[in-house]
Write an enzyme that holds these catalytic residues in place. Structure first.
Site, PDB file in Angstrom:
ATOM      1  N   TYR A  76       0.833  -1.202   0.000  1.00 12.99           N
ATOM      2  CA  TYR A  76       0.000   0.000   0.000  1.00 12.99           C
ATOM      3  C   TYR A  76       0.868   1.253   0.000  1.00 12.99           C
ATOM      4  O   TYR A  76       0.648   2.185  -0.781  1.00 12.99           O
ATOM      5  CB  TYR A  76      -0.907  -0.015   1.231  1.00 12.99           C
ATOM      6  CG  TYR A  76      -1.869   1.151   1.312  1.00 12.99           C
ATOM      7  CD1 TYR A  76      -3.061   1.148   0.584  1.00 12.99           C
ATOM      8  CD2 TYR A  76      -1.581   2.257   2.116  1.00 12.99           C
ATOM      9  CE1 TYR A  76      -3.944   2.212   0.663  1.00 12.99           C
ATOM     10  CE2 TYR A  76      -2.460   3.322   2.201  1.00 12.99           C
ATOM     11  CZ  TYR A  76      -3.637   3.302   1.472  1.00 12.99           C
ATOM     12  OH  TYR A  76      -4.505   4.367   1.547  1.00 12.99           O
ATOM     13  N   LYS A 113       1.202   4.158  -2.954  1.00  8.72           N
ATOM     14  CA  LYS A 113       0.897   5.569  -2.696  1.00  8.72           C
ATOM     15  C   LYS A 113       2.128   6.452  -2.937  1.00  8.72           C
ATOM     16  O   LYS A 113       1.995   7.612  -3.345  1.00  8.72           O
ATOM     17  CB  LYS A 113       0.393   5.752  -1.266  1.00  8.72           C
ATOM     18  CG  LYS A 113      -0.985   5.135  -1.018  1.00  8.72           C
ATOM     19  CD  LYS A 113      -2.047   5.774  -1.910  1.00  8.72           C
ATOM     20  CE  LYS A 113      -3.442   5.265  -1.610  1.00  8.72           C
ATOM     21  NZ  LYS A 113      -4.483   5.893  -2.455  1.00  8.72           N
TER      22      LYS A 113
END
Length: 385
Positions: free
Chosen positions: A244, A248
């Site tokens: 994740y 990002k």
């Protein structure tokens, strides 16, 4: 006597009920907001040396000198900040951008069937803005000017097909809010290839596909607005967020590169870009995250209410400026962690508890067919967010 006791207990319960919402909303962000409009406001601090002057103080008395220089310093800070914003947006010190005509806008929101995307879509629709929601599940709404298209934004074929349908039926989008996201919440050795592929496909590649589909017309018209929703985990590593955080971080770099391409390659600085770097948001995506319950943690590292994030996104569209939004206040300091000595960096990780927040995480949003449905109790809790 018994009747009197009952009355006292009822009053105590009522006071507690009143205090809880005040307690929950009292954090460093509220204090910073108040200080920005008082002790660190050029307008407010301008009157402090005047007050001392009319009380009889004369130059160079220390109270008058200090308050005058403090006002000058505060004014220089805000002026430099505003000049930076104007420079980035080719603005003018005397004239601001014209009022945005929402009636001429067509806004595309990815991941608009729940969480922040749903709030943004419905709020804009109330303003009589035409909104397009792209998601794998339909949005539940009574607003007639929200049009839903089933679309897996992680797949270029889906985005290409739906984008052509949107242009034919509604016209060219003028604003794009890349909000769709997914999180697995697993340690790196527990991630399957499908987990990693889904994370990057939704959190990173989907932005490429929507930009390829909708950006050309914005460049042609020399106007538009693109908002990318990222996370503080894209600036600092956290346990069980390897995929994740990496996705990002890639989005942050994509956003920055896009800004310079629009300015220097496509000669389209009028196409605005806004990057939202957010901390924990109380949406179904992170419904099973566990944060420390202490007052210290809630005060310095508050979770964000989805409505506050939605307001910030719409305000950014209204302002018609390219910018980076950090929410909440502590997010401004996260990039500085890389310059800290290792022991201070580890102390920050320990104080925030970020390496343990995902320990008992259970994925609810974005589950693939082979993962099966989320546990019923957790699904119900997520819907209450």
């Amino acid at each position: 006597m018994a009747e009197s006791t009952t009355t006292v207990n009822s009053a105590s319960i009522s006071l507690a009920d009143l205090w809880d919402p005040l307690y929950d909303s009292f954090d460093v962000d509220l204090i910073v907001k108040v200080l920005a409009h008082t002790a660190f406001s050029p307008f407010f601090t301008f009157f402090i040396p005047l007050f001392y002057y009319f009380q009889g103080a004369r130059w160079p008395e220390p109270t008058l000198v200090f308050t005058a220089f403090f006002n000058v310093a505060v004014s220089i800070f805000w002026f430099a900040r505003w000049c930076s914003r104007l420079y980035r947006n080719q603005g003018n010190l005397l004239f601001g951008p014209g009022r945005l005509d929402w009636g001429d806008q067509l806004v595309v929101v990815t991941g608009g069937s729940s969480g922040i995307g749903e709030l943004v879509a419905n709020t804009l629709a109330v303003r009589n803005v035409n909104v397009v929601v792209l998601d794998v599940k339909p949005i539940v709404t009574e607003n007639y000017n929200i049009t839903y298209y089933e679309c897996d934004v992680s797949k270029w074929e889906d985005v290409e097909r739906v984008s052509k349908q949107i242009v034919e039926e509604l016209g060219h989008p003028t604003m794009l809010i890349n909000n769709a996201g997914v999180v697995q919440g697993k340690a790196i050795l527990d991630l399957s290839p499908e987990d990693v592929q889904q994370t990057f496909a939704v959190n990173t590649l989907a932005h490429f596909w929507t930009l390829k589909a909708f950006l050309p017309e914005m460049i042609k018209q020399k106007t538009g607005h693109i908002i990318n929703v990222s996370s503080v985990s894209g600036m600092v590593g956290m346990a069980r967020l390897t995929d994740y955080g990496a996705s990002k971080a890639a989005l942050i770099n994509l956003h920055e590169s896009l800004r310079y391409e629009l300015d220097h390659l496509y000669d389209a600085p009028g196409v605005r870009t806004t990057l939202l770097i957010a901390g924990h948001i109380m949406t179904p995506l992170f419904a099973t995250v566990r944060h420390p319950a202490s007052f210290f943690y809630k005060f310095f590292f508050p979770s964000l209410m989805p409505v506050d994030v939605a307001k910030a996104i719409i305000a950014a569209l209204d302002e018609q400026h390219s910018r980076v939004l950090y929410m909440p206040f502590y997010a401004h300091f996260v990039p500085l962690l890389h310059m800290f000595p290792s022991y201070l960096r580890d102390l920050a990780q320990w104080v925030t508890g970020c390496d343990y927040a995902m320990k008992d995480f259970v994925k609810i949003s974005g589950r693939r067919p082979e993962e099966g449905p989320a546990p019923a109790g957790l699904e119900k809790r997520a819907k209450n967010f």
